[in-house]
Design a protein around this motif. Structure first.
Motif, short mmCIF file in Angstrom:
data_model
loop_
_atom_site.label_atom_id
_atom_site.label_comp_id
_atom_site.label_asym_id
_atom_site.label_seq_id
_atom_site.Cartn_x
_atom_site.Cartn_y
_atom_site.Cartn_z
N VAL A 277 2.22 -1.93 4.43
CA VAL A 277 1.59 -0.61 4.38
C VAL A 277 2.69 0.44 4.52
CG1 VAL A 277 -0.11 0.93 5.43
CG2 VAL A 277 -0.53 -1.54 5.36
N VAL B 298 0.87 -1.18 0.00
CA VAL B 298 0.00 0.00 0.00
C VAL B 298 0.90 1.22 0.00
CG1 VAL B 298 -1.82 1.25 1.19
CG2 VAL B 298 -1.78 -1.26 1.28
N LEU C 70 -0.90 -0.80 -4.46
CA LEU C 70 -2.12 -0.01 -4.46
C LEU C 70 -1.82 1.43 -4.06
CD1 LEU C 70 -4.40 -2.48 -2.46
CD2 LEU C 70 -4.15 -2.34 -4.94
N ASP D 13 -12.13 -5.77 -3.17
CA ASP D 13 -11.22 -6.42 -2.23
C ASP D 13 -10.05 -7.07 -2.95
OD1 ASP D 13 -12.92 -5.70 -0.20
OD2 ASP D 13 -13.91 -7.66 -0.06
N ARG E 223 -3.86 5.58 -4.04
CA ARG E 223 -5.04 6.37 -4.38
C ARG E 223 -4.75 7.42 -5.45
NH1 ARG E 223 -5.37 9.05 1.60
NH2 ARG E 223 -3.48 10.31 1.51
N VAL F 285 -7.29 2.66 -0.26
CA VAL F 285 -7.37 1.53 0.66
C VAL F 285 -8.18 1.94 1.88
CG1 VAL F 285 -6.05 -0.06 2.09
CG2 VAL F 285 -5.20 0.58 -0.17
N THR G 73 -10.75 -1.95 -0.62
CA THR G 73 -10.46 -0.69 -1.31
C THR G 73 -11.71 -0.11 -1.95
OG1 THR G 73 -10.03 -1.39 -3.61
CG2 THR G 73 -8.30 -1.83 -1.98
N VAL H 225 -7.37 -2.77 6.13
CA VAL H 225 -6.48 -3.92 5.97
C VAL H 225 -6.75 -4.87 7.13
CG1 VAL H 225 -4.09 -4.72 5.90
CG2 VAL H 225 -4.70 -2.54 4.83
N THR I 32 -6.90 4.05 -6.43
CA THR I 32 -7.55 3.05 -5.58
C THR I 32 -7.26 3.38 -4.12
OG1 THR I 32 -7.26 1.36 -7.31
CG2 THR I 32 -7.68 0.58 -5.06
N VAL J 188 -7.46 -6.83 1.86
CA VAL J 188 -7.37 -5.39 1.71
C VAL J 188 -8.62 -4.89 1.03
CG1 VAL J 188 -6.03 -3.48 0.75
CG2 VAL J 188 -4.84 -5.53 1.56
#
Length: 373
Positions: A193, A10, A33, A185, A35, A171, A181, A174, A169, A179
């Motif tokens: 992380v 993450v 992943l 999932d 955002r 998150v 999101t 967790v 994406t 995970v």
């Protein structure tokens, strides 16, 4: 279920990318992943300067040295240009020269040399420096263009190591291998992380327990001044900020001198780092303010203090600023980084100082190897 893999990371800042590479080298399938559509945080707003000299003595200094070795591998394989190598720590005052002499006597001074200011100027005539008292020259550092390098590393991880990136994406949660999101999932055997200075999205109580807050800094790009730097430049103010100098003989005398002569610089957390880009422009900084949130508004007085130190070190006409920006990173008192295991299959890794570029590859390798055995 959106997708599954051996490892989920993450965060795709430099710490996250380091974890992803470390896992991929162990033969694991990896999904990253984030955002954002690409890295926009601390990792692209810094100097791109992998700093060894001045890092905290002991483990952290060792992690920086290991990270530099890994950076050389990445730069060669991902075709990332190294713009210059090494560091010149310019001691403007006799008090700074005394600290540099003490540093050279430690194991951290290995490979470094201390020369008189006059000797340095005669040897490096391309550097238009004011007459310094002494200069510590280190061969250990490398510099890349951070705003380009992060995207290049991500592309290389995807193409060479098969790392999959799921961007845009968020998150949300967790839970030991699962995970959740904004896009469904994801499932993995292990989750790493790497939130940077995001204090609230994941494990906020842990971040609070560790005393994590944010540091906001100001940085500048100066138009080319007609000279080429073979290495990065720092000065006296850096000696009181970097923990690798903290216990050296002579530091207290230097602090007294700086409090008397540059108290405004100290209050604003100003010290000098100067690196050069391929077009000849100079990346210069920086100041430091601390709090729970990023401070989005730049201070003209802080900029003047940064440029004041620049013109005390370089004997050049008043430079023209072509770009300004705000940097940010996670910080915590009394520690440089930490790793926590909030759940058996989860590791939370945060670099709590402005040395993510300098240490992430060493830290990522250590954390992933420890977690995966």
């Amino acid at each position: 279920m959106k997708a599954s893999s051996d490892v989920i990371v993450v965060g795709m800042g430099i710490v996250g990318l380091a974890h992803a590479w470390a896992a991929a080298k162990l033969g694991k399938s990896v999904i990253v992943l984030d955002r954002q559509p690409y890295a926009v945080g601390a990792s692209v707003r810094n100097f791109g300067f992998v700093t060894i000299t001045g890092q905290e003595r002991g483990e952290f200094w060792g992690l920086a040295r290991r990270a530099k070795e890994l950076w050389l591998e990445v730069c060669e394989q991902a075709h990332i240009p190294i713009l210059h190598r090494g560091l010149a720590m310019v001691g403007r005052r006799p008090e700074a020269a005394a600290v540099l002499e003490s540093f050279l006597d430690t194991e951290m001074g290995q490979g470094c040399t201390l020369v008189s200011g006059q000797s340095f100027i005669e040897t490096h005539r391309e550097n238009p420096l004011h007459k310094p008292s002494a200069v510590l020259v280190s061969p250990h550092e490398v510099r890349v263009e951070a705003r380009d390098a992060l995207a290049q590393i991500a592309d290389w991880l995807q193409q060479r190591w098969g790392v999959r990136f799921e961007t845009l994406t968020s998150v949300l949660n967790v839970s030991d291998g699962l995970v959740t999101t904004s896009r469904g999932d994801f499932k993995a055997e292990h989750v790493f992380v790497c939130p940077g200075d995001d204090l609230s999205s994941l494990y906020p109580d842990l971040m609070t327990e560790q005393g994590v807050s944010r540091c906001t800094l100001q940085m500048l790009r100066l138009e080319p001044l007609g000279f080429a730097l073979p290495h990065a430049i720092m000065s006296d103010l850096g000696l009181v900020r970097y923990r690798g100098y903290a216990d050296l003989a002579g530091l207290e005398a230097l602090k007294v001198c700086l409090e008397r002569e540059q108290s405004a610089h100290l209050a604003a957390g100003v010290h000098l780092i100067v690196v050069q880009s391929a077009d000849g422009s100079l990346v210069v900084g920086d100041s430091h303010l601390y709090g729970q949130a990023e401070r989005p508004f730049a201070s003209q007085s802080f900029e003047h203090l940064i440029l004041d130190e620049f013109t005390k070190v370089f004997n050049v006409p008043t430079p023209k600023v072509s770009e300004r920006w705000i940097g940010t990173y996670a910080t915590a008192p009394g520690q440089q980084w930490f790793v926590a295991a909030p759940e058996p299959k989860v590791r939370l890794t945060v670099v709590t100082t402005g040395a993510g570029m300098s240490t992430a590859f060493g830290i990522g390798e250590k954390v992933v190897q420890d977690a995966l055995g």
